[in-house]
Motif scaffolding. Structure first.
Motif, short mmCIF file in Angstrom:
data_model
loop_
_atom_site.label_atom_id
_atom_site.label_comp_id
_atom_site.label_asym_id
_atom_site.label_seq_id
_atom_site.Cartn_x
_atom_site.Cartn_y
_atom_site.Cartn_z
N ASP A 1 0.85 -1.12 0.04
CA ASP A 1 0.19 0.01 0.01
C ASP A 1 0.88 1.22 -0.02
O ASP A 1 1.63 1.37 0.88
N PRO A 2 0.80 2.38 -0.90
CA PRO A 2 1.63 3.24 -1.04
C PRO A 2 1.75 4.21 0.16
O PRO A 2 2.89 4.91 0.51
N GLN A 3 0.52 4.25 0.87
CA GLN A 3 0.38 5.07 2.27
C GLN A 3 1.17 4.50 3.21
O GLN A 3 2.10 4.90 4.02
N SER A 4 0.86 3.05 3.54
CA SER A 4 1.39 2.51 4.89
C SER A 4 2.42 1.63 4.55
O SER A 4 3.09 1.27 5.35
N GLY A 5 2.65 1.15 3.23
CA GLY A 5 3.71 0.23 2.93
C GLY A 5 3.38 -1.40 3.63
O GLY A 5 3.97 -2.28 3.13
N ASN A 6 2.17 -1.66 4.07
CA ASN A 6 1.96 -2.67 4.37
C ASN A 6 1.13 -3.67 3.31
O ASN A 6 0.89 -2.75 2.21
N PRO A 7 0.80 -4.80 2.92
CA PRO A 7 0.30 -5.36 2.01
C PRO A 7 -1.09 -4.81 1.47
O PRO A 7 -1.89 -4.43 2.44
N LEU A 8 -1.41 -4.71 0.38
CA LEU A 8 -2.53 -3.94 0.04
C LEU A 8 -3.77 -4.74 0.35
O LEU A 8 -5.10 -4.22 0.75
N MET A 9 -3.84 -6.13 0.56
CA MET A 9 -4.87 -6.87 1.00
C MET A 9 -5.27 -6.69 2.35
O MET A 9 -6.49 -6.75 2.79
N ALA A 10 -4.42 -6.02 3.09
CA ALA A 10 -4.95 -5.57 4.42
C ALA A 10 -5.54 -4.79 4.35
O ALA A 10 -6.34 -4.35 5.73
N ARG A 11 -6.04 -3.87 3.48
CA ARG A 11 -7.00 -2.94 3.33
C ARG A 11 -8.34 -3.15 2.48
O ARG A 11 -9.05 -2.15 2.10
N THR A 12 -8.05 -4.28 1.94
CA THR A 12 -9.14 -4.77 0.83
C THR A 12 -10.08 -5.50 0.93
O THR A 12 -9.58 -6.84 1.55
N CYS A 13 -11.35 -5.47 0.66
CA CYS A 13 -12.11 -6.41 0.81
C CYS A 13 -12.51 -6.92 -0.77
O CYS A 13 -12.91 -5.91 -1.50
N LEU A 14 -12.59 -7.89 -1.30
CA LEU A 14 -12.80 -8.37 -2.68
C LEU A 14 -14.09 -8.97 -2.80
O LEU A 14 -14.49 -9.94 -1.95
N ILE A 15 -14.94 -8.82 -3.87
CA ILE A 15 -16.03 -9.44 -4.06
C ILE A 15 -15.99 -9.93 -5.44
O ILE A 15 -16.08 -8.97 -6.31
N ALA A 16 -16.19 -11.09 -5.78
CA ALA A 16 -16.09 -11.69 -7.19
C ALA A 16 -17.09 -12.32 -7.58
O ALA A 16 -17.44 -13.47 -7.07
N ASN A 17 -17.85 -11.77 -8.30
CA ASN A 17 -19.00 -12.54 -9.16
C ASN A 17 -18.94 -12.63 -10.53
O ASN A 17 -19.38 -11.58 -11.20
N THR A 18 -17.92 -13.45 -10.99
CA THR A 18 -17.68 -13.53 -12.35
C THR A 18 -18.62 -13.77 -13.44
O THR A 18 -19.80 -14.21 -12.74
#
Lengths: 473, 588
Positions: free
Chosen positions: B284-301
């Motif tokens: 994450d460019p702001q915190s440097g932590n992995p991006l997934m740590a702030r992300t919730c994905l919803i996938a309905n392909t």
């Protein structure tokens, strides 16, 4: 088995039957005509009291006395490795005169969606030997990359060339024995007998047939059957890929005929039509076909799809190419103008695209300069194309030297990179070397998409002062 | 989907009357609109969408092959809800909030049907830290404690909306599952870490405010020309292959939101896999932590059931609202809202409703505006401020923006990023057309940019817009007479505009440095081009021929600023402008 003789209505490909027990949605039925012929169909709507059945092999000869047998299961494809080398009709029955197929398993043809977390992202480069594809619209294992073509264009030749030449470079060189891992499943929907012969001749001549499964629904076969053919094809492909570890290349031709069949059924059911009379669920329906390409984590095989469609009236905004483009991972355009200039294969790279290219190329996969070179070729060719319009108005003399260079570039791009002939198999290095030869027509300063170090390494023609001087004119 | 709802089953089961694709009708079902029901022997999840006399119409969220009339339908008596609580970040759901990794462990690589899984892990324990004490007064929306959900995000445990509230009677630190009460109130109410909320209803807030802060995206054309506000709405329409998904993904990766909810609605399976593979790796460019740590994905392909595609955007925005209630800035990307609209159309046509424009249901515009109105900059019930920015991709058939989904979306959203297939064909990415796009937030965001980045921000931007406009007009003439027929000053303008396009507007989403451009650097590149412009015109006035001006060695280096590491960019630009100046002044 439930059997009825209660047909109430026959309309186009549809038969309505009164029933007194519940019949499952999507269930398979056999209809026996008075003359003893058996037609296969599928339940399209199940209500208490009646069902609507879509008959695959046409409704002619069916009357109200025909008997309808509900088989109590959804449509299945008998699968086995023995299918390789066989030719089947559009419903999966052998037509090559060979022995009956002894199935190892029977798989539901609808197929379940692959869980996105179980997918493996496709990034294994497939070398098709076609510069326009390898160099600029790279195909990778597990991708679905359609060919957008139109009537009278050599899309079938291109598909055959890909089927013939496709390899994965490392494997080809390192493990010769692995070649048998590659299989082609070919699905023809509504193509003419002549086209079918072309395919079969080529398969037989090159020996490709023994590693292929061919499904043939010809132009004079029942249109409704076409709606199950691609599902049979993909069920077979999935079985070979995910249970038998084959790398399967699926060729589906012609998806336009498939969509016409969908529309025919929709109209017979008096559904509310979407754009241009095609059913509103066509996006979902096509997605259920195209999305059956891919790789799965922890399994060896892969399903790569090359569907072919002919754009009615060369119109790419027509619902068939349009919806396809939104589902597939790119598209290859076969171009009428290039074809009439005798460029072979006549691929127009500008509107073509491979979405999975970026992860399948580069150092260790193809070559470090691949991405930059491809970008620069696009930009330069687009510039050359623009200038061609201008030349028509003002003439070549009125253009600057730099503009003239771009015009020459565009010409040589077509004749040297694209026009390779349908029987030339080019290694990716060869494609990139030709690309550098062309790019070196332009001064180094114009190559703004390419990393400076790569320019130093690959730019052809050491006379560095010459292009710079030319630019300063 | 919530487990608790199943327990409350009332005895008002119905019987299936007919099945046609995802639409099932049942008789004798005592249900309210939008109740969740379980259909058939396999218990496929569905939702009531129409009631007519004794006949109830249900849209089923799963494949309905082999379902037959006569099978039972069981009503839960509850609307479609999502589970809210810690554990939603770093997770990937399908359209009805079933975690896809749990589904994979239960049924393998292919999605089977009739499997239910709770949206949040009911067994896992979390360390709860109280932020209120016994005796404190709390009411609905207040924070009673926190949980470290991921390395980036502190999850706040809220008193659920609708609670009466009262004095805290017991609260203690410790390890709890989401089902255990962490706080009890004098009203007798118990607060758990898990709460439920119906997806089609917006969570309550105090008021909506005018957004004044930008959602910095790290994309030059967006931050520089068409900024989006935190709490704003944007649409990205474009034909296939023009880069909607790449733009959406760049935003999901680099936008300076606290939380990102990424809804893959009816799109490609491999694309979702790419997100699943990439996000844990990327910082994450702001915190440097992995991006997934702030992300919730919803996938309905696209090949997953169509009814779940219809619900996935609601699932996404409800999760976004829950984090907004904690005071976070949330960005929601919906890719693509056209697929959602098509799912509505598909269900509508199966219901044989009277179609509106192009077969879409007449309520299309109402549904779209209801959805986008759930975005905004809000004051929450607990006094904190939080925002939801919504960025919706639109996939117009044939790239024609006059179709109903694009048009109805444009009537609501305030930022419009028009993707252009011509630009995409010449590999100008992001292929956002600068003539057609707009942002109505520009003026209200200018003060922020002027204070935080540079006082000349808006003035310099206006210069860039004017130059690009002029180029557009000149290009029309060039198409007729060729570039050499133009007077020198116009040829110079074309050259400057070319650098604006190539060095500033173009951005390579796959280049390690260039994929994220901080607004400071966005401004630096622009000032460098402007410096070249000013010096060049001075030289021109001093009588230097235009060909000599445009071919100075230093000018092409403008293209290299973007790929220069961010911390070296300032020095690079200073050095480059000096060089341009001296090289040009040498000429006269």
């Amino acid at each position: 088995m439930k059997e009825y003789q209660t047909i109430t209505e026959i309309s186009g490909p549809l038969v309505f039957v009164e029933t007194d027990e519940p019949i499952g949605y999507d269930e398979i039925v056999d209809i026996e005509t008075p003359s003893g012929e058996i037609r296969r169909g599928q339940v399209l709507e199940a209500a208490s009291g009646y069902v609507a059945i879509q008959v695959f092999e046409g409704t002619d000869g069916i009357d109200q006395d025909s008997s309808v047998r509900f088989l109590g299961e959804t449509m299945k494809m008998p699968v086995t490795e023995e299918l390789l080398g066989r030719v089947l009709d559009g419903s999966g029955d052998p037509i090559d005169g060979g022995p009956d197929i002894v199935p190892e398993e029977r798989h539901d043809i609808v197929g379940a969606a692959i869980n996105p977390t179980a997918r493996e992202y496709p990034e294994e480069f497939i070398q098709t030997g076609v510069s326009a594809i390898d160099g600029m619209n790279t195909l990778v294992r597990g991708q679905k990359l359609p060919i957008f073509s139109a009537s009278g264009l050599p899309h079938n030749e291109l598909a055959l060339q890909i089927a013939r030449q496709a390899t994965v470079p490392e494997e080809a060189s390192d493990e010769e024995g692995e070649e048998s891992e590659f299989a082609v499943v070919f699905g023809a929907m509504g193509i003419t007998a002549e086209e079918a012969n072309e395919f079969m001749d080529d398969f037989e001549r090159t020996g490709a047939l023994e590693r292929s499964v061919v499904f043939m629904n010809l132009a004079d076969d029942p249109a409704v059957e076409r709606t199950v053919t691609p599902r049979m094809v993909l069920t077979t492909a999935e079985y070979l890929a995910f249970e038998k570890d084959y790398h399967v290349l699926v060729i589906l031709t012609d998806m336009t005929n498939y969509c016409e069949a969908l529309r025919e059924i929709g109209a017979a059911r008096e559904e509310v039509p979407g754009r241009r009379g095609y059913p509103g669920y066509m996006y979902t329906d096509l997605a259920q076909i195209y999305e059956r390409a891919g790789r799965i984590d922890g399994r060896e095989g892969s399903v790569t799809q090359i569907p072919i469609l002919t754009m009615p009236g060369d119109d790419e905004t027509h619902p068939i190419p349009d919806l396809t483009g939104y589902i597939t991972e790119g598209q290859i355009y076969v171009d009428r103008a290039l074809n009439s200039q005798d460029v072979s294969p006549p691929i127009n790279v500008l509107p073509s695209l491979s979405r999975l290219m970026d992860d399948g190329i580069g150092e260790g996969l193809t070559r470090e300069d691949h991405a930059d070179v491809s970008d620069q070729l696009y930009a330069a060719y687009a510039e050359g194309q623009d200038l061609r319009d201008l030349v028509n108005i003002v003439g070549r003399e009125a253009l600057s030297e730099s503009d003239n260079r771009y015009l020459d570039f565009a010409d040589r791009f077509e004749t040297e990179l694209i026009d390779q002939g349908s029987h030339t198999d080019r290694e990716i290095d060869e494609t990139l070397d030709i690309a550098w030869e062309l790019l070196s027509m332009l001064p180094k300063t114009e190559l703004n998409r390419i990393d400076e170090e790569l320019i130093e390494e690959y730019y052809v023609g050491g006379a560095e002062s010459e292009p710079v001087e030319a630019a300063a004119d | 989907m919530s487990q608790a709802t199943q327990e409350q089953t009332v005895d008002d089961d119905g019987v299936i009357d007919s099945v046609s694709g995802p639409v099932v009708t049942a008789t004798d079902l005592d249900a309210r609109m939008n109740d969740v029901v379980y259909v058939g022997e396999e218990g496929l999840m569905g939702e009531v969408i129409e009631i007519e006399g004794n006949v109830t119409t249900i849209q089923v969220y799963e494949e309905t092959s082999d379902v037959a009339p006569g099978e039972p339908v069981e009503n839960t008596g509850e609307p479609l809800t999502v589970d809210l609580g810690p554990g939603m970040l770093d997770t990937i759901y399908d359209g009805v909030q079933r975690p896809l990794d749990v589904l994979e462990s239960q049924m393998g690589a292919f999605l089977d049907r009739g499997v239910d899984a709770p949206g949040i892990d009911l067994e896992k324990t979390w360390t709860f830290t109280p932020t209120v004490e016994e005796g404190d007064e709390v009411s609905a929306g207040d924070v009673v404690g926190t949980v470290d959900e991921t390395v980036s995000i502190e999850h706040k445990v809220l008193v659920p909306p609708g609670y009466e509230g009262g004095t805290v009677e017991s609260i203690e630190e410790g390890e709890f599952t989401v089902e255990e009460a962490v706080t009890t109130l004098s009203s007798g109410e118990e607060i758990k870490m898990r709460q439920e909320w119906p997806v089609r209803e917006a969570r309550p807030t105090v008021e909506k405010q005018t957004p004044t802060k930008p959602l910095v995206s790290g994309q030059r054309i967006l931050d520089g020309l068409f900024p989006l506000a935190k709490g704003g709405t944007a649409a990205i329409p474009g034909p296939f292959g023009s880069g909607k998904t790449v733009t959406q993904q760049s935003l999901a990766k680099f936008a300076d939101a606290d939380i990102v909810v990424y809804v893959g609605c009816g799109e490609r399976g491999n694309e979702m896999t790419e997100v699943i593979d990439d996000f844990p790796e990327l910082p994450d460019p702001q915190s440097g932590n992995p991006l997934m740590a702030r992300t919730c994905l919803i996938a309905n392909t696209s090949n997953m059931p169509v009814a779940a595609r219809e619900s996935c955007v609601y699932t996404g925005i409800t999760i976004a609202e829950y984090y907004r209630d904690m005071g976070y800035d949330v960005a929601l990307m919906a890719d693509s809202t056209s697929r959602w609209a098509e799912a509505m159309r598909e269900i509508s046509s199966r219901l044989e409703e009277m179609p509106g424009e192009e077969g879409y249901p007449a309520y299309l515009a109402a549904r779209l505006s209801e959805f986008y109105e759930r975005a905004g900059y809000f004051v929450n019930a607990n006094g904190t401020e939080g925002s939801i920015s919504v960025i919706g991709a639109v996939s117009p058939p044939g790239g024609d923006f006059s179709e109903p989904v694009t048009q109805n979306t444009l009537r609501i959203v305030k930022t419009f990023w028009a993707l252009d297939s011509d630009l995409a064909e010449r590999r100008h990415f992001p292929a956002i057309n600068w003539d057609e796009s707009y942002s109505l937030y520009r003026n209200q965001l200018d003060p922020w940019f002027e204070n935080e980045i540079d006082a000349d921000w808006s003035e310099t931007r206006q210069w860039a817009i004017d130059t690009l406009d002029e180029e557009g007009e000149l290009q029309e003439i060039v198409q007729l007479v060729g570039k050499d027929a133009l007077p020198d000053d116009q040829r110079l303008t074309l050259e400057v505009a070319r650098y604006l396009r190539e060095a500033w507007l173009q951005q390579n989403a796959f280049h390690d440095v260039d994929r994220y451009c901080p607004p400071e650097k966005t401004f630096q590149i622009l000032t460098a081009i402007k410096a070249f412009n000013d010096e060049a015109f001075e030289a021109l006035e001093a009588g230097v021929p235009v060909d000599e001006i445009t071919t100075i060695d230093a000018a092409p280096r403008l293209n290299r600023i973007a790929t220069t590491p961010d911390d070296e960019a300032e020095a690079f630009v200073a050095d480059l402008t000096d060089e341009i100046e001296s090289q040009l002044q040498e000429q006269y």
